[in-house]
Design a protein around this motif. Structure first.
Motif, PDB file in Angstrom:
ATOM      1  N   ASP A 215       1.354   0.223 -14.233  1.00 25.96           N
ATOM      2  CA  ASP A 215       1.650   1.580 -13.802  1.00 25.96           C
ATOM      3  C   ASP A 215       1.801   1.544 -12.281  1.00 25.96           C
ATOM      4  N   ALA A 216       2.762   2.267 -11.751  1.00 21.02           N
ATOM      5  CA  ALA A 216       2.974   2.275 -10.297  1.00 21.02           C
ATOM      6  C   ALA A 216       1.709   2.685  -9.553  1.00 21.02           C
ATOM      7  N   ARG A 217       0.891   3.524 -10.159  1.00 20.15           N
ATOM      8  CA  ARG A 217      -0.362   3.950  -9.517  1.00 20.15           C
ATOM      9  C   ARG A 217      -1.329   2.787  -9.341  1.00 20.15           C
ATOM     10  N   ASP A 218      -1.201   1.756 -10.185  1.00 25.14           N
ATOM     11  CA  ASP A 218      -2.064   0.579 -10.053  1.00 25.14           C
ATOM     12  C   ASP A 218      -1.758  -0.213  -8.788  1.00 25.14           C
ATOM     13  N   LEU A 219      -0.600   0.033  -8.202  1.00 29.24           N
ATOM     14  CA  LEU A 219      -0.215  -0.671  -6.977  1.00 29.24           C
ATOM     15  C   LEU A 219      -0.714   0.028  -5.716  1.00 29.24           C
TER      16      LEU A 219
END
Length: 69
Positions: free
Chosen positions: A57-61
């Protein structure tokens, strides 16, 4: 500089290198290194592409806002 991305950590977790990511994105390894060290940041479109390539998920980055200070 405030650290806002976890790209370096996620690359290690996914057992991928900065060179691999540079090749996938058509960017220089120098650019990837700057992103990993939080010297510069990828734009949102690129961040989304990185998330797709790494299957996260982009939020994990990203580092949560409350942990940035």
């Amino acid at each position: 500089m405030v650290k806002i991305n976890r790209l370096k950590v996620v690359l290690v977790e996914k057992e991928r290198s900065g060179k691999w990511l540079a090749d996938q994105l058509g960017k220089s390894t120098c650019t990837i290194s700057k992103w990993c060290s939080n010297t510069t940041q990828p734009d949102l479109q690129t961040l989304t592409r990185i998330a797709q390539l790494l299957k996260v998920d982009a939020r994990d980055l990203l580092i949560p806002l409350e942990q940035q200070y």
